[in-house]
Design a protein around this motif. Structure first.
Motif, PDB file in Angstrom:
ATOM      1  N   PRO A  13       0.810  -1.217   0.000  1.00  0.00           N
ATOM      2  CA  PRO A  13       0.000   0.000   0.000  1.00  0.00           C
ATOM      3  C   PRO A  13       0.847   1.272   0.000  1.00  0.00           C
ATOM      4  CG  PRO A  13      -0.811  -1.560   1.626  1.00  0.00           C
ATOM      5  CD  PRO A  13       0.501  -2.087   1.147  1.00  0.00           C
ATOM      6  N   LYS A  14       2.106   1.140   0.367  1.00  0.00           N
ATOM      7  CA  LYS A  14       2.985   2.318   0.326  1.00  0.00           C
ATOM      8  C   LYS A  14       3.066   2.892  -1.079  1.00  0.00           C
ATOM      9  CE  LYS A  14       7.575   3.894   1.803  1.00  0.00           C
ATOM     10  NZ  LYS A  14       8.863   3.490   2.409  1.00  0.00           N
ATOM     11  N   ASN A  15       2.835   2.054  -2.083  1.00  0.00           N
ATOM     12  CA  ASN A  15       2.907   2.507  -3.473  1.00  0.00           C
ATOM     13  C   ASN A  15       1.689   3.317  -3.883  1.00  0.00           C
ATOM     14  OD1 ASN A  15       5.422   1.192  -4.092  1.00  0.00           O
ATOM     15  ND2 ASN A  15       4.325  -0.745  -4.130  1.00  0.00           N
ATOM     16  N   TRP A  16       0.554   3.137  -3.186  1.00  0.00           N
ATOM     17  CA  TRP A  16      -0.652   3.859  -3.603  1.00  0.00           C
ATOM     18  C   TRP A  16      -1.293   4.687  -2.489  1.00  0.00           C
ATOM     19  CZ3 TRP A  16      -4.870   2.097  -0.841  1.00  0.00           C
ATOM     20  CH2 TRP A  16      -4.840   0.773  -0.375  1.00  0.00           C
ATOM     21  N   ASN A  17      -0.737   4.658  -1.310  1.00  0.00           N
ATOM     22  CA  ASN A  17      -1.301   5.439  -0.205  1.00  0.00           C
ATOM     23  C   ASN A  17      -0.189   6.157   0.566  1.00  0.00           C
ATOM     24  OD1 ASN A  17      -3.378   6.422   1.459  1.00  0.00           O
ATOM     25  ND2 ASN A  17      -3.209   4.711   2.874  1.00  0.00           N
ATOM     26  N   LYS A  18       0.749   6.728  -0.182  1.00  0.00           N
ATOM     27  CA  LYS A  18       1.900   7.375   0.443  1.00  0.00           C
ATOM     28  C   LYS A  18       1.489   8.511   1.367  1.00  0.00           C
ATOM     29  CE  LYS A  18       4.975   6.393  -3.452  1.00  0.00           C
ATOM     30  NZ  LYS A  18       5.695   6.963  -4.608  1.00  0.00           N
ATOM     31  N   GLU A  45      -3.815  -6.798   7.833  1.00  0.00           N
ATOM     32  CA  GLU A  45      -2.466  -6.714   8.375  1.00  0.00           C
ATOM     33  C   GLU A  45      -2.279  -5.335   9.008  1.00  0.00           C
ATOM     34  OE1 GLU A  45       0.372  -7.574   9.793  1.00  0.00           O
ATOM     35  OE2 GLU A  45       0.878  -8.934   8.140  1.00  0.00           O
ATOM     36  N   VAL A  46      -1.479  -5.243  10.049  1.00  0.00           N
ATOM     37  CA  VAL A  46      -1.142  -3.945  10.644  1.00  0.00           C
ATOM     38  C   VAL A  46      -0.005  -3.346   9.834  1.00  0.00           C
ATOM     39  CG1 VAL A  46      -0.271  -2.765  12.695  1.00  0.00           C
ATOM     40  CG2 VAL A  46      -1.865  -4.675  12.943  1.00  0.00           C
ATOM     41  N   TYR A  47      -0.280  -2.209   9.221  1.00  0.00           N
ATOM     42  CA  TYR A  47       0.707  -1.633   8.311  1.00  0.00           C
ATOM     43  C   TYR A  47       0.491  -0.118   8.271  1.00  0.00           C
ATOM     44  CZ  TYR A  47       3.630  -1.368   4.064  1.00  0.00           C
ATOM     45  OH  TYR A  47       4.612  -1.083   3.160  1.00  0.00           O
ATOM     46  N   PRO A  88      -7.502   0.783   7.503  1.00  0.00           N
ATOM     47  CA  PRO A  88      -8.928   0.778   7.156  1.00  0.00           C
ATOM     48  C   PRO A  88      -9.751   1.614   8.132  1.00  0.00           C
ATOM     49  CG  PRO A  88      -8.021  -1.450   7.171  1.00  0.00           C
ATOM     50  CD  PRO A  88      -7.001  -0.569   7.796  1.00  0.00           C
ATOM     51  N   VAL A  89     -10.708   2.347   7.571  1.00  0.00           N
ATOM     52  CA  VAL A  89     -11.671   3.047   8.427  1.00  0.00           C
ATOM     53  C   VAL A  89     -12.828   2.115   8.760  1.00  0.00           C
ATOM     54  CG1 VAL A  89     -11.063   5.345   7.612  1.00  0.00           C
ATOM     55  CG2 VAL A  89     -12.809   4.043   6.383  1.00  0.00           C
ATOM     56  N   VAL A  90     -13.038   1.112   7.914  1.00  0.00           N
ATOM     57  CA  VAL A  90     -14.016   0.058   8.182  1.00  0.00           C
ATOM     58  C   VAL A  90     -13.362  -1.265   7.817  1.00  0.00           C
ATOM     59  CG1 VAL A  90     -16.259  -0.927   7.597  1.00  0.00           C
ATOM     60  CG2 VAL A  90     -15.995   1.546   7.716  1.00  0.00           C
ATOM     61  N   GLU A  91     -13.458  -2.238   8.702  1.00  0.00           N
ATOM     62  CA  GLU A  91     -12.820  -3.531   8.506  1.00  0.00           C
ATOM     63  C   GLU A  91     -13.882  -4.621   8.628  1.00  0.00           C
ATOM     64  OE1 GLU A  91      -8.784  -5.712  10.231  1.00  0.00           O
ATOM     65  OE2 GLU A  91      -9.201  -3.603  10.634  1.00  0.00           O
ATOM     66  N   ILE A  92     -14.300  -5.158   7.479  1.00  0.00           N
ATOM     67  CA  ILE A  92     -15.361  -6.164   7.445  1.00  0.00           C
ATOM     68  C   ILE A  92     -14.734  -7.541   7.280  1.00  0.00           C
ATOM     69  CG2 ILE A  92     -17.407  -6.969   6.212  1.00  0.00           C
ATOM     70  CD1 ILE A  92     -17.836  -4.036   5.329  1.00  0.00           C
ATOM     71  N   VAL A  93     -14.898  -8.368   8.290  1.00  0.00           N
ATOM     72  CA  VAL A  93     -14.302  -9.704   8.288  1.00  0.00           C
ATOM     73  C   VAL A  93     -15.430 -10.731   8.168  1.00  0.00           C
ATOM     74  CG1 VAL A  93     -12.900 -11.360   9.565  1.00  0.00           C
ATOM     75  CG2 VAL A  93     -12.375  -8.908   9.691  1.00  0.00           C
ATOM     76  N   SER A  94     -15.540 -11.344   6.998  1.00  0.00           N
ATOM     77  CA  SER A  94     -16.560 -12.371   6.761  1.00  0.00           C
ATOM     78  C   SER A  94     -16.262 -12.993   5.410  1.00  0.00           C
ATOM     79  CB  SER A  94     -17.969 -11.758   6.753  1.00  0.00           C
ATOM     80  OG  SER A  94     -18.272 -11.171   5.504  1.00  0.00           O
ATOM     81  N   ASP A  95     -17.074 -13.963   4.988  1.00  0.00           N
ATOM     82  CA  ASP A  95     -16.978 -14.410   3.607  1.00  0.00           C
ATOM     83  C   ASP A  95     -17.162 -13.198   2.706  1.00  0.00           C
ATOM     84  OD1 ASP A  95     -17.830 -17.732   2.835  1.00  0.00           O
ATOM     85  OD2 ASP A  95     -17.088 -17.041   4.765  1.00  0.00           O
ATOM     86  N   ILE A  96     -16.322 -13.097   1.678  1.00  0.00           N
ATOM     87  CA  ILE A  96     -16.375 -11.934   0.794  1.00  0.00           C
ATOM     88  C   ILE A  96     -17.734 -11.813   0.127  1.00  0.00           C
ATOM     89  CG2 ILE A  96     -15.466 -11.030  -1.385  1.00  0.00           C
ATOM     90  CD1 ILE A  96     -12.693 -11.947  -0.456  1.00  0.00           C
ATOM     91  N   GLU A  97     -18.280 -12.950  -0.318  1.00  0.00           N
ATOM     92  CA  GLU A  97     -19.570 -12.865  -1.028  1.00  0.00           C
ATOM     93  C   GLU A  97     -20.687 -12.395  -0.116  1.00  0.00           C
ATOM     94  OE1 GLU A  97     -18.654 -17.392  -0.751  1.00  0.00           O
ATOM     95  OE2 GLU A  97     -17.547 -15.505  -0.779  1.00  0.00           O
ATOM     96  N   TYR A  98     -20.674 -12.814   1.169  1.00  0.00           N
ATOM     97  CA  TYR A  98     -21.671 -12.340   2.125  1.00  0.00           C
ATOM     98  C   TYR A  98     -21.573 -10.824   2.285  1.00  0.00           C
ATOM     99  CZ  TYR A  98     -22.212 -17.230   3.749  1.00  0.00           C
ATOM    100  OH  TYR A  98     -22.434 -18.573   3.829  1.00  0.00           O
ATOM    101  N   ALA A  99     -20.343 -10.349   2.433  1.00  0.00           N
ATOM    102  CA  ALA A  99     -20.124  -8.918   2.659  1.00  0.00           C
ATOM    103  C   ALA A  99     -20.572  -8.087   1.457  1.00  0.00           C
ATOM    104  CB  ALA A  99     -18.658  -8.660   2.972  1.00  0.00           C
TER     105      ALA A  99
END
Length: 555
Positions: free
Chosen positions: A278-283, A298-300, A305-316
């Motif tokens: 992400p350093k390449n696109w969110n400097k 990942e912590v980086y 993220p301002v919103v972090e949705i953890v689930s099956d991608i299709e459900y989200a």
């Protein structure tokens, strides 16, 4: 029953179809048990090849690919392929033999601590000490390999344990269903998306798994938000979609980087940060990032993220679409989707990507240019045929030029990035999908790293094509050396006669003499169904500078 018989029954219970590997003295009981099983054993010529085959089998089948080695040097030979699978999130089980357990505490022949060696390159590993524990250990290994994010696991079976008796049955696998996305977080994500001025959808490796592609395509179509993918997300949204900006991942050479730099909201779906920093696109740390994935982010520093949705991608995705519709009904002023007009910058980017690729359609220069080579291969293959890239400069050209229409039809290793991956991987791809055309793209350096598996492919009567990009150089390393130091050193080599090499194994070989004959040779190669085909072609890599210094970058 004997412990090795129980181990094999546990593998059968897990639905294992193939084991790739090499028999040895310390895994002899396991191999004998396997010979009485319905599981097919694929003898490879090197353990690294076995691991790469298990890796690709795992990617394409959705099951766990299994590879086998003996102790010591057999186990160490597996390491590169196992690490590649683990970092690329491919489902893999490595099984290694071991000397008698009573010898492990001291120096003994070929004794090496394989458990410690495999620990940093697997999600979990274990050495069996009690045959009664085999069902638990095997079930746990498969469960961990399959759960998100998937990866490699390792089990060691000492030869004295393999001979012991066990009287406990296998444990039946149970399908695990993950819960849906958090309702409050879905509302927050929908609100951010509705208020965004220039949102983009950024797609990664996670979108290829668990059949998320159709749900993501629906998100793109219903919102009109522009999407782009990493190398390992190719095909999640078709490259023919007018709402797709193709592939990002080559730093300053990416057209798509312009789009993501201009975005205020980045919807990152299934993105593994190992693929593209992400350093390449969110400097400037100015992006509102919505993280959607099976696991927390990942912590980086550059990925917050301002919103972090953890689930099956299709459900989200489905939940976000439902929430967008609901908010549009209750707040008519927010009725901004689908976006009626693609931003001018995005239109210009897409136009130039297409124009640059298409400008080589009729190029007849030889050695062939990378763009023309890839165009000809794309024209020769169907939408669902599979191309596997090895690692080198050709990987970057494939990521930029090769149009991909379905997920898992362009496989580019981009986590661990091991050379020597594509050729043995193509063997597994042909085993999983015998009805499809399979093409391995290799540099002349990477191809020879696992050339011994040509005998495996011939023995199995597998008809697939390998295209060897020839420049007698470690092209990617040479390019980067010149870019940084002004010269390249220790990268030049010579090549064998590829026709004689192929024929000596019982395969078919071609050496392309002109750009005009390349499509004809491809068609001839596709018609050969019972043996592998090697096509060597000289490539003009003088344009590699485009990969690091894109002449179209300033728009």
């Amino acid at each position: 029953m004997k412990a090795s018989d129980l181990f094999v029954k546990c593998l059968e219970n897990e639905g294992v179809e193939y084991v790739f590997g090499i028999p040895g003295e310390e895994n002899a009981d396991f191999v004998m048990s396997l010979s009485e099983s319905k599981i097919k054993f694929i003898l490879t010529r090197h353990e690294q090849g076995a691991a790469f085959m298990a890796d690709v089998y795992g990617r394409l089948s959705g099951k766990v690919g299994v590879c086998l080695a003996t102790l010591g040097p057999g186990a160490t030979n597996l390491v590169t392929g196992v690490a590649n699978a683990n970092m690329d999130r491919s489902r893999l089980l490595a099984i290694t033999g071991q000397t008698d357990s009573h010898l492990l505490h001291k120096e003994s022949h070929q004794n090496m601590d394989a458990i410690t060696m495999f620990k940093p390159i697997t999600k979990w590993n274990w050495s069996i000490r009690n045959p009664q524990n085999i069902p638990e250990i095997v079930r746990r290994a498969f469960k961990i390999a399959l759960e998100e994010k998937p990866g490699a696991v390792h089990i060691e079976l000492p030869q004295d344990i393999a001979k012991k008796e066990a009287d406990i049955p296998p444990i039946e696998p149970q399908r695990v269903f993950r819960s849906g996305a958090n309702e409050e977080l879905i509302k927050q994500a929908a609100k951010i998306i509705l208020e965004a001025k220039h949102p983009v959808i950024f797609l990664g490796n996670g979108c290829v798994r668990e059949n998320a592609s159709q749900h993501i395509r629906k998100l793109v179509e219903k919102t009109g938000i522009i999407a782009m993918n990493t190398f390992m997300g190719k095909g999640v949204v078709s490259d023919d979609s007018p709402l797709h900006l193709h592939t990002i991942g080559i730093k300053d050479a990416d057209h798509a980087l312009l789009a993501i730099e201009s975005a205020d909201v980045v919807i990152a779906v299934g993105v593994d940060l190992v693929e593209y920093s992400p350093k390449n696109w969110n400097k400037k740390l100015d992006k509102k990032i919505i993280h959607i994935d099976f696991t927390p982010s990942e912590v980086y520093t550059y990925y917050r993220p301002v919103v972090e949705i953890v689930s099956d991608i299709e459900y989200a995705i489905d939940a976000i679409l439902d929430e967008l519709e609901l908010q549009k009904k209750t707040h008519p002023e927010l009725d901004v989707f689908p976006i009626k007009e693609i931003p001018e910058l995005f239109k210009k980017i897409m136009k130039e990507v297409d124009e640059r690729r298409d400008s080589f359609n009729d190029d007849k220069a030889f050695p062939i240019k990378p763009e023309k080579l890839i165009i000809d291969v794309r024209n020769a293959l169907g939408e669902n045929d599979i191309l596997l890239s090895d690692v080198g400069a050709h990987k970057l050209w494939i990521s930029k030029i090769y149009k991909t229409y379905q997920p898992n039809t362009c496989i580019i290793p981009n986590g661990f990035c091991s050379m020597g991956f594509a050729f043995p991987g193509a063997i597994a791809a042909k085993i999983v999908h015998p009805e499809r055309n399979i093409v391995a793209m290799c540099g002349d350096a990477g191809f020879l790293m696992n050339i011994q598996e040509l005998e495996t492919a011939v023995r199995l009567k597998l008809g697939f094509i390998t295209i060897v990009w020839c420049d007698l150089d470690l092209g990617m390393i040479s390019m980067k050396q010149k870019n940084e130091f002004g010269k390249s050193v220790f990268t030049k080599f010579t090549n064998p006669d590829f026709i004689k090499l192929a024929e000596s194994f019982g395969a078919v070989g071609f050496v392309v003499k002109s750009t005009e004959e390349f499509p004809k040779i491809l068609e001839e190669a596709k018609a050969i169904k019972d043996k592998p085909v090697i096509i060597a072609i000289n490539v003009d890599y003088s344009r590699n500078h485009v990969l690091l210094n894109d002449s179209h970058y300033e728009i």
